[in-house]
Write an enzyme that holds these catalytic residues in place. Structure first.
Site, PDB file in Angstrom:
ATOM      1  N   LYS A   1       0.843  -1.195   0.000  1.00  0.00           N
ATOM      2  CA  LYS A   1       0.000   0.000   0.000  1.00  0.00           C
ATOM      3  C   LYS A   1       0.888   1.257   0.000  1.00  0.00           C
ATOM      4  O   LYS A   1       0.669   2.185  -0.770  1.00  0.00           O
ATOM      5  CB  LYS A   1      -0.887  -0.038   1.252  1.00  0.00           C
ATOM      6  CG  LYS A   1      -2.053   0.908   1.216  1.00  0.00           C
ATOM      7  CD  LYS A   1      -2.880   0.803   2.486  1.00  0.00           C
ATOM      8  CE  LYS A   1      -4.157   0.025   2.285  1.00  0.00           C
ATOM      9  NZ  LYS A   1      -5.078   0.096   3.421  1.00  0.00           N
TER      10      LYS A   1
ATOM     11  N   THR B   1     -11.079  -1.094  13.285  1.00  0.00           N
ATOM     12  CA  THR B   1     -11.618  -1.666  14.524  1.00  0.00           C
ATOM     13  C   THR B   1     -12.743  -2.635  14.133  1.00  0.00           C
ATOM     14  O   THR B   1     -13.916  -2.371  14.397  1.00  0.00           O
ATOM     15  CB  THR B   1     -12.169  -0.542  15.449  1.00  0.00           C
ATOM     16  OG1 THR B   1     -12.998   0.343  14.665  1.00  0.00           O
ATOM     17  CG2 THR B   1     -11.065   0.250  16.074  1.00  0.00           C
TER      18      THR B   1
ATOM     19  N   THR C   1     -13.122   4.508  15.000  1.00  0.00           N
ATOM     20  CA  THR C   1     -14.330   4.430  15.820  1.00  0.00           C
ATOM     21  C   THR C   1     -14.074   3.425  16.936  1.00  0.00           C
ATOM     22  O   THR C   1     -13.875   2.240  16.662  1.00  0.00           O
ATOM     23  CB  THR C   1     -15.520   3.985  14.948  1.00  0.00           C
ATOM     24  OG1 THR C   1     -15.652   4.923  13.880  1.00  0.00           O
ATOM     25  CG2 THR C   1     -16.806   3.930  15.747  1.00  0.00           C
TER      26      THR C   1
ATOM     27  N   LEU D   1     -16.925  11.011   8.032  1.00  0.00           N
ATOM     28  CA  LEU D   1     -16.957  11.026   6.555  1.00  0.00           C
ATOM     29  C   LEU D   1     -17.677   9.796   6.016  1.00  0.00           C
ATOM     30  O   LEU D   1     -17.738   8.753   6.671  1.00  0.00           O
ATOM     31  CB  LEU D   1     -15.546  11.107   5.984  1.00  0.00           C
ATOM     32  CG  LEU D   1     -14.541   9.990   6.263  1.00  0.00           C
ATOM     33  CD1 LEU D   1     -14.776   8.765   5.401  1.00  0.00           C
ATOM     34  CD2 LEU D   1     -13.138  10.506   6.025  1.00  0.00           C
TER      35      LEU D   1
ATOM     36  N   GLY E   1     -25.349  -1.534   4.740  1.00  0.00           N
ATOM     37  CA  GLY E   1     -24.176  -2.418   4.778  1.00  0.00           C
ATOM     38  C   GLY E   1     -22.971  -1.538   5.033  1.00  0.00           C
ATOM     39  O   GLY E   1     -23.088  -0.480   5.650  1.00  0.00           O
TER      40      GLY E   1
ATOM     41  N   CYS F   1     -19.245   0.490   8.446  1.00  0.00           N
ATOM     42  CA  CYS F   1     -19.537   1.255   9.669  1.00  0.00           C
ATOM     43  C   CYS F   1     -20.850   0.880  10.340  1.00  0.00           C
ATOM     44  O   CYS F   1     -20.836   0.405  11.472  1.00  0.00           O
ATOM     45  CB  CYS F   1     -19.508   2.746   9.356  1.00  0.00           C
ATOM     46  SG  CYS F   1     -17.853   3.313   8.959  1.00  0.00           S
TER      47      CYS F   1
ATOM     48  N   LYS G   1     -21.189  -2.744  11.879  1.00  0.00           N
ATOM     49  CA  LYS G   1     -20.253  -3.045  12.984  1.00  0.00           C
ATOM     50  C   LYS G   1     -20.472  -2.104  14.172  1.00  0.00           C
ATOM     51  O   LYS G   1     -20.374  -2.518  15.322  1.00  0.00           O
ATOM     52  CB  LYS G   1     -18.817  -3.022  12.459  1.00  0.00           C
ATOM     53  CG  LYS G   1     -17.971  -1.863  12.848  1.00  0.00           C
ATOM     54  CD  LYS G   1     -16.552  -2.008  12.346  1.00  0.00           C
ATOM     55  CE  LYS G   1     -15.914  -0.665  12.063  1.00  0.00           C
ATOM     56  NZ  LYS G   1     -15.812   0.240  13.187  1.00  0.00           N
TER      57      LYS G   1
HETATM   58  P1  NAD Z   1      -9.141   0.306   6.657  1.00  0.00           P
HETATM   59  O1  NAD Z   1      -9.184  -1.129   6.911  1.00  0.00           O
HETATM   60  O2  NAD Z   1      -9.434   0.849   5.289  1.00  0.00           O
HETATM   61  O3  NAD Z   1      -7.701   0.904   7.078  1.00  0.00           O
HETATM   62  C1  NAD Z   1      -7.017   0.547   8.238  1.00  0.00           C
HETATM   63  C2  NAD Z   1      -5.531   0.582   7.917  1.00  0.00           C
HETATM   64  O4  NAD Z   1      -4.780   0.438   9.122  1.00  0.00           O
HETATM   65  C3  NAD Z   1      -5.061  -0.553   6.997  1.00  0.00           C
HETATM   66  O5  NAD Z   1      -4.429  -0.013   5.866  1.00  0.00           O
HETATM   67  C4  NAD Z   1      -4.086  -1.361   7.862  1.00  0.00           C
HETATM   68  O6  NAD Z   1      -3.026  -1.926   7.122  1.00  0.00           O
HETATM   69  C5  NAD Z   1      -3.609  -0.304   8.823  1.00  0.00           C
HETATM   70  N1  NAD Z   1      -3.018  -0.825  10.057  1.00  0.00           N
HETATM   71  C6  NAD Z   1      -3.491  -1.784  10.893  1.00  0.00           C
HETATM   72  N2  NAD Z   1      -2.660  -1.974  11.929  1.00  0.00           N
HETATM   73  C7  NAD Z   1      -1.636  -1.096  11.769  1.00  0.00           C
HETATM   74  C8  NAD Z   1      -0.464  -0.812  12.500  1.00  0.00           C
HETATM   75  N3  NAD Z   1      -0.162  -1.455  13.642  1.00  0.00           N
HETATM   76  N4  NAD Z   1       0.375   0.142  12.023  1.00  0.00           N
HETATM   77  C9  NAD Z   1       0.099   0.795  10.889  1.00  0.00           C
HETATM   78  N5  NAD Z   1      -0.994   0.563  10.134  1.00  0.00           N
HETATM   79  C10 NAD Z   1      -1.854  -0.365  10.574  1.00  0.00           C
HETATM   80  O7  NAD Z   1     -10.146   0.963   7.730  1.00  0.00           O
HETATM   81  P2  NAD Z   1     -11.009   2.306   7.595  1.00  0.00           P
HETATM   82  O8  NAD Z   1     -12.246   2.032   6.809  1.00  0.00           O
HETATM   83  O9  NAD Z   1     -10.111   3.445   7.217  1.00  0.00           O
HETATM   84  O10 NAD Z   1     -11.461   2.493   9.110  1.00  0.00           O
HETATM   85  C11 NAD Z   1     -10.559   2.908  10.109  1.00  0.00           C
HETATM   86  C12 NAD Z   1     -11.363   3.327  11.326  1.00  0.00           C
HETATM   87  O11 NAD Z   1     -12.170   4.466  11.007  1.00  0.00           O
HETATM   88  C13 NAD Z   1     -12.331   2.265  11.829  1.00  0.00           C
HETATM   89  O12 NAD Z   1     -12.396   2.341  13.233  1.00  0.00           O
HETATM   90  C14 NAD Z   1     -13.665   2.694  11.226  1.00  0.00           C
HETATM   91  O13 NAD Z   1     -14.762   2.263  11.979  1.00  0.00           O
HETATM   92  C15 NAD Z   1     -13.545   4.196  11.277  1.00  0.00           C
HETATM   93  N6  NAD Z   1     -14.362   4.909  10.291  1.00  0.00           N
HETATM   94  C16 NAD Z   1     -14.452   4.430   9.022  1.00  0.00           C
HETATM   95  C17 NAD Z   1     -15.220   5.132   8.087  1.00  0.00           C
HETATM   96  C18 NAD Z   1     -15.343   4.617   6.674  1.00  0.00           C
HETATM   97  O14 NAD Z   1     -16.240   5.088   5.970  1.00  0.00           O
HETATM   98  N7  NAD Z   1     -14.515   3.693   6.233  1.00  0.00           N
HETATM   99  C19 NAD Z   1     -15.849   6.325   8.449  1.00  0.00           C
HETATM  100  C20 NAD Z   1     -15.703   6.796   9.749  1.00  0.00           C
HETATM  101  C21 NAD Z   1     -14.945   6.083  10.669  1.00  0.00           C
END
Ligand code: NAD
Length: 434
Positions: free
Chosen positions: A35, A86, A121, A153, A260, A263, A266
């Site tokens: 990535k 998470t 989250t 977002l 679905g 977010c 879960k």
């Molecule tokens: P994602 O899976 O797209 O990204 C998470 C990233 O963290 C991955 O690239 C993974 O490789 C990296 N990672 C994991 N462990 C790591 C470590 N020890 N060191 C460095 N990198 C590490 O997840 P996401 O969709 O971006 O969601 C992240 C958080 O934000 C979650 O808690 C989610 O609930 C929250 N969130 C997501 C959205 C959404 O629309 N996707 C919106 C609001 C909040």
């Protein structure tokens, strides 16, 4: 100001790129080497409108960089955002192992005062937990503050949402941390974005309460859609009239196949779990989760019933795989449920999605992936619209009818006029309308 974002997924990358756009120096960290390699070249690992331009521009102007080295990123930053996943555990609770891992890494590499911010989250109490982990793992005493700054977002409009949010929520214990966060978000202050400054636990709960309320709104109208079908009423008109009531509002009142994504499913489950642990009954959120599952089952059953329960060997075309338009995210997508159920019944499946085909191939490698909606329609017995991509709103329905073998049309997002479709000789099925 220099900041670090740990976890460069949907949220981390959008957050990092947008802060860089605000003029902040940002280092995005991820443990996924592939990535980071791609991002260094300006290649975005997922589909998100508008993001590539911002990433490329800020890379070029040296305000944004990507690395796998968490130590370097922490060293040069005043604010460290945790934006790792998470995901749900088997019992529905949030899996915090990635957050814990990052907290330990931060502690090991912290040599001066830092503000450590959870963007992920996380359930109430996580801020406190991070504080304890850091204290325990610090190599020598260093001052730090914990902040909760949940992200609201939406995938598909993430950049716009970050740049023009409805509100920014900051939960903190110290005035110094609040002042630093306000400084970081100054460009949003200037456009009069409301800021909610509160304690950490309240901030953590705001995110879950928001998503659970949105999920409840969707499930509410979906349950009403089932009743509309039973009594011969039109859910679109019900929703429109309800939404005109200022106390209710029109958004998230579209009947369909249910929610679905990464977010709402879960976060609703995790909130119920936290409440259970505290001995608090969240019956409304539980009902919203159950209603969502029922809606998937009810609509998928419509497809199977239309074939008199004998769908074996029939060809079903699916339009839309992502959980909503403008994203390639298929996590908890209703399309996966439909495909899985119909495959179990030995139906043949042809599918198309403008962005989510590659992700779906990892789960269902053996179904037929088509290059456009018309190839899906060709020789199919039934066509099902699952995701309301703009590309599916103006299909040449007459052409579709001529290409298909059968005449079953399932519009699970209510995007077509029932009469017009029926006039073309289709048996048309939708959600809560006649
Ligand atoms: P994602 O899976 O797209 O990204 C998470 C990233 O963290 C991955 O690239 C993974 O490789 C990296 N990672 C994991 N462990 C790591 C470590 N020890 N060191 C460095 N990198 C590490 O997840 P996401 O969709 O971006 O969601 C992240 C958080 O934000 C979650 O808690 C989610 O609930 C929250 N969130 C997501 C959205 C959404 O629309 N996707 C919106 C609001 C909040």
């Amino acid at each position: 100001m220099h900041i670090a974002i740990i976890g460069t997924g949907y949220v981390g990358l959008v957050t990092g790129a947008c802060f860089a756009e605000f003029g902040v120096f940002v280092t995005c960290v991820d443990k996924d080497q592939e990535k980071i390699k791609k991002l260094k070249k300006g290649i975005i690992p997922f589909f998100e409108p508008g993001l590539e331009d911002i990433v490329k521009r800020n890379l070029k102007e040296n305000r944004l960089k990507f690395t796998t080295r968490i130590d370097e990123a922490i060293n040069e930053s005043l604010v460290v955002f945790i934006a790792v996943g998470t995901p749900p555990r088997g019992d529905g609770s949030a899996n915090l192992e990635y957050v814990e891992e990052v907290a330990k890494e931060i502690a090991k590499n912290m040599k001066s005062y830092k503000v450590i911010v959870t963007k992920s989250t996380v359930p109430v109490g996580t801020g406190l937990m991070i504080k304890e982990i850091i204290k325990k793992n610090l190599e020598k005493p260093v001052e730090f503050d914990i902040v909760s700054n949940p992200e609201f977002l939406r995938e598909g409009s993430a950049v716009e949402d970050f740049m023009r949010p409805n509100r920014v929520v900051i939960g903190a214990e110290s005035e110094q941390a609040i002042a630093i966060m306000k400084d970081l978000y100054r460009p949003l202050y200037l456009i009069e974005t409301p800021f909610v400054i509160t304690d950490i636990a309240t901030s953590e709960l705001i995110k879950y309460a928001t998503n659970s309320f949105l999920a409840t709104k969707i499930s509410f109208i979906n349950e009403i859609s089932a009743l509309c079908e039973a009594v011969g009423a039109n859910v679109n008109t019900v929703a429109k009239a309800m939404g005109l009531d200022g106390r209710i509002g029109p958004k998230f009142l579209h009947a369909g196949i249910g929610f679905g994504g990464s977010c709402l499913p879960k976060d609703t489950m995790a909130l119920v779990k936290v409440a259970e642990e505290k001995g608090v009954e969240l019956s409304i959120v539980k009902a919203a989760i159950e209603a969502n599952q029922r809606q998937r089952e009810r609509l998928t059953a419509k497809i199977i019933n239309a074939f008199d329960n004998n769908i074996q060997g029939k060809t079903v075309g699916i339009l839309g795989l992502s959980f909503k338009p403008n994203t390639d995210d298929i996590r908890e997508s209703p399309a996966l449920y439909i495909i899985h159920t119909l495959l179990n019944k030995k139906a043949l499946l042809k599918v198309y999605d403008p962005a989510a085909m590659e992700n779906t191939k990892n789960i269902f490698p053996d179904i037929i992936y088509c290059s456009d909606p018309y190839s899906v329609a060709k020789n199919s017995d039934a066509l099902v619209i699952v995701t309301e991509w703009n590309q599916f709103r103006n299909l040449d329905i007459e052409k579709i009818k001529n290409l298909m073998k059968g005449n079953l049309f399932f519009d699970f997002r209510n995007i077509y006029d029932p009469q017009k479709i029926r006039q073309l000789g289709f048996k048309y099925f939708c959600v809560g309308r006649y």
